[in-house]
Design an enzyme around this catalytic site. Structure first.
Site, short mmCIF file in Angstrom:
data_model
loop_
_atom_site.label_atom_id
_atom_site.label_comp_id
_atom_site.label_asym_id
_atom_site.label_seq_id
_atom_site.Cartn_x
_atom_site.Cartn_y
_atom_site.Cartn_z
N CYS A 143 0.83 -1.20 0.00
CA CYS A 143 0.00 0.00 0.00
C CYS A 143 0.87 1.26 0.00
O CYS A 143 0.62 2.20 -0.75
CB CYS A 143 -0.92 -0.03 1.22
SG CYS A 143 -2.13 1.30 1.28
N CYS A 144 1.93 1.26 0.84
CA CYS A 144 2.84 2.41 0.86
C CYS A 144 3.57 2.54 -0.49
O CYS A 144 3.83 3.64 -0.95
CB CYS A 144 3.85 2.27 1.99
SG CYS A 144 3.23 2.69 3.63
N CYS A 200 -1.28 8.24 7.63
CA CYS A 200 -2.60 7.88 7.12
C CYS A 200 -3.48 7.38 8.27
O CYS A 200 -3.00 6.71 9.19
CB CYS A 200 -2.48 6.78 6.07
SG CYS A 200 -1.61 7.29 4.57
N CYS A 216 -3.49 3.69 9.60
CA CYS A 216 -2.21 3.20 10.12
C CYS A 216 -1.67 4.04 11.25
O CYS A 216 -0.48 3.99 11.57
CB CYS A 216 -1.19 3.13 8.98
SG CYS A 216 -1.75 2.12 7.60
N CYS A 232 7.56 4.55 5.87
CA CYS A 232 6.66 4.38 4.74
C CYS A 232 7.31 3.59 3.61
O CYS A 232 6.63 3.10 2.72
CB CYS A 232 6.29 5.73 4.15
SG CYS A 232 5.69 6.90 5.34
S1 SF4 Z 1 0.48 4.54 5.70
FE1 SF4 Z 1 -1.12 2.93 5.60
S2 SF4 Z 1 -2.82 3.74 4.32
FE2 SF4 Z 1 -0.99 5.09 4.05
S3 SF4 Z 1 -0.01 4.34 2.21
FE3 SF4 Z 1 1.02 3.28 3.94
S4 SF4 Z 1 -0.16 1.38 4.36
FE4 SF4 Z 1 -1.39 2.70 2.94
#
Ligand code: SF4
Length: 257
Positions: free
Chosen positions: A129-130, A211, A214, A237
């Protein structure tokens, strides 16, 4: 010999790492204002950007940058997963500081549709996701720069204890961390003196804000980033890489803030 005359001594055959080491040797004890002026006006004019999460104490770095040139590009990773308070804080700081070039970096819609159609990748695979929402958009945006500036501080995590003021990223760009030496008291004193706000969620127990899915509150005595990816072996991240391309999770270095 002044700091600047030592830095400006040409070294034509330097590798990016050698250049970073030379700059770090000259700048590691310099005031943040001097580091930023050197980067923005002298060494990388028009080729340096600031990466900011508009997080807890982001106002410090942004104010120092705006003092020098409010048109310095500021890159914000618009992941689509931020707290609504972050957008409000971002817009407030843009107005207060007169930031004239804040760029919102979004993941590509086609990639989001392919890799995270339900929007729950953060729960299944936060690294992926990051990578989708932060690493790739930032890597793409940085192609137009020779250097970038972050607001990371050594006190934030164990992995940042050895953070250098000047380092390189995976692509050989210079990365500057002018607040590396700053303490929480330094940050508070600066914000108080300038009448600038912290992120509004700090008052609600969030010492570091990323985010929403998280990020959790931080208990008394916990480290500044303990609320980020709580329960996971992850405290960055993945937007910070070593020169050989590894995502930083160790003392080798390591978020925008
Ligand atoms: S901090 Fe969490 S929601 Fe944001 S990009 Fe990374 S995994 Fe995705």
């Amino acid at each position: 010999m002044s700091v600047l005359s030592r830095i400006l001594d040409p070294h034509a055959e330097e590798t990016p790492i050698e250049r970073a080491e030379r700059l770090n040797g000259a700048l590691r004890d310099a005031p943040a204002e001097e580091i930023l002026r050197f980067a923005i006006e002298d060494e990388f004019p028009g080729r340096v950007g600031v990466v900011s999460s508009f997080g807890a104490e982001a106002a410090v770095l942004l104010a120092l940058v705006a003092d020098i040139d409010p048109a310095t590009p500021v890159l914000f990773l618009e992941t689509g997963k931020h707290f609504k308070e972050t957008a409000r804080h971002r817009d407030d700081l843009i107005e207060r500081l007169g930031l004239a070039d804040v760029r919102l970096l979004r993941p590509r819609a086609l990639e989001v549709a392919a890799e995270d159609p339900e929007g729950d990748l953060w729960a299944r695979d936060p690294d992926a996701c990051c990578a989708l929402r932060k690493t790739r958009p930032l890597s793409f945006a940085l192609e137009g720069f020779d250097a970038w500036i972050t607001g990371r501080k050594r006190f934030q995590t164990e992995s940042r204890l050895s953070l250098s003021v000047v380092e390189t990223d995976a692509d050989g760009r210079i990365k500057l961390n002018p607040l590396a030496n700053w303490s929480p008291d330094d940050l508070d004193a600066f914000l108080f003196a300038r009448g600038l706000p912290k992120h509004p969620l700090v008052a609600e127990g969030y010492l570091s804000i990323g985010c929403e899915p998280c990020t959790t509150r931080t208990a008394p005595g916990e480290g500044a980033r303990a609320g980020r990816w709580r329960g996971l072996d992850k405290d960055e991240c993945g937007i910070h890489f070593t020169p050989d391309g590894r995502i930083v999770r160790t003392s080798a270095s390591a978020g925008a803030e």
